[in-house]
Write an enzyme that holds these catalytic residues in place. Structure first.
Site, PDB file in Angstrom:
ATOM      1  N   ASN A  34      31.366  38.511   1.683  1.00  0.00           N
ATOM      2  CA  ASN A  34      30.676  38.118   0.460  1.00  0.00           C
ATOM      3  C   ASN A  34      31.687  37.665  -0.599  1.00  0.00           C
ATOM      4  OD1 ASN A  34      28.564  37.825  -1.468  1.00  0.00           O
ATOM      5  ND2 ASN A  34      27.449  39.515  -0.498  1.00  0.00           N
TER       6      ASN A  34
ATOM      7  N   HIS B 140      55.188  48.297  -2.655  1.00  0.00           N
ATOM      8  CA  HIS B 140      56.483  48.159  -3.326  1.00  0.00           C
ATOM      9  C   HIS B 140      57.164  49.523  -3.386  1.00  0.00           C
ATOM     10  CE1 HIS B 140      55.461  44.060  -4.578  1.00  0.00           C
ATOM     11  NE2 HIS B 140      54.239  44.543  -4.783  1.00  0.00           N
TER      12      HIS B 140
ATOM     13  N   THR C  16      42.567  55.407   1.950  1.00  0.00           N
ATOM     14  CA  THR C  16      43.991  55.745   1.953  1.00  0.00           C
ATOM     15  C   THR C  16      44.456  56.324   3.284  1.00  0.00           C
ATOM     16  OG1 THR C  16      43.594  57.979   1.105  1.00  0.00           O
ATOM     17  CG2 THR C  16      43.894  56.228  -0.520  1.00  0.00           C
TER      18      THR C  16
ATOM     19  N   ALA D 213      30.561  47.097  -1.181  1.00  0.00           N
ATOM     20  CA  ALA D 213      31.071  46.377  -2.347  1.00  0.00           C
ATOM     21  C   ALA D 213      32.178  47.160  -3.052  1.00  0.00           C
ATOM     22  CB  ALA D 213      29.931  46.105  -3.328  1.00  0.00           C
TER      23      ALA D 213
END
Length: 219
Positions: free
Chosen positions: A85, A115, A165, A142
């Site tokens: 979407n 990083h 995670t 979403a």
């Protein structure tokens, strides 16, 4: 000594502004720009551009512009019938693999780039990349964010707004920040599709009639 282009796919620190890397990146970003300027009626043009942009893309995939991709799709591998979407965002500095029939809601972000914590290295612009794998027939809700190095199994539903995670196994519903397994997919899902609303199997399309018996036996 390994080049920056080699290190970017090995999970090692490198400088993304390397000239060899930038030459590839900018060419693909030009194609991404063209894709995002297409009209809704220009479906054939969109499909042609996607095949030029992506590392791999299967049949019947649909991506709703705007698509945001740091490398213009050069490291994206899609199976068949993948749906994305609005505002699908890929920090695809290394490879992202998506299985067939997986769907992404609006504003989903998949990031392969990170990083170093050491500020002195960040100041110089160093980064590292870890690939992301998403299985077959998943529904990513979403606003979900998927972090570098994550693997999501087959048939997984990730609730809207979740931040993934850690890896997720097959056949689960997972939600939250950080995203955790809420429950396995089970018998309830054969009978109901949303908040106790029953599935009227008798009214399903003919090609879906056999799903009930198969799913009832499986779950």
């Amino acid at each position: 000594m390994k080049s920056a282009k080699e290190r970017m796919h090995l999970g090692e620190l490198y400088l993304p502004g390397d000239q060899e890397i930038m030459e590839v990146q900018l060419k693909k970003l030009d194609l991404l720009y063209d894709f995002n300027q297409t009209r809704p009626t220009e479906m054939e043009k969109r499909q042609k551009l996607l095949k030029e942009m992506f590392a791999e893309i299967g049949e019947n995939c649909y991506i709703e512009p705007p698509l945001h991709s740091n490398f213009g799709g050069v490291h994206l591998h899609f199976g068949d019938s993948v749906y994305c979407n609005f505002n699908f965002t890929c920090v695809d500095d290394t490879h992202i693999y998506v299985g067939s029939y997986t769907m992404f809601g609006p504003n989903v972000t998949i990031s392969t780039a990170g990083h170093p914590i050491l500020p002195e290295l960040r100041e110089k612009g160093y980064q590292y990349n870890l690939p992301v794998h998403i299985g077959r027939n998943c529904w990513i809700g979403a606003g979900v964010v998927i972090l570098p190095g994550i693997t999501i199994g087959d048939n997984v539903v990730v609730g809207a707004g979740s931040i993934v995670t850690k890896d997720l196994p097959d056949n689960v519903v997972a939600v939250g920040n950080p995203c955790r397994v809420l429950r396995p997919i089970g018998k309830k899902d054969v009978e109901q599709f949303f908040r106790n609303r029953p599935i009227d199997w008798a009214c399903m399309e003919e090609e879906s009639q056999g799903i009930y018996e198969e799913a009832a036996e499986k779950y």
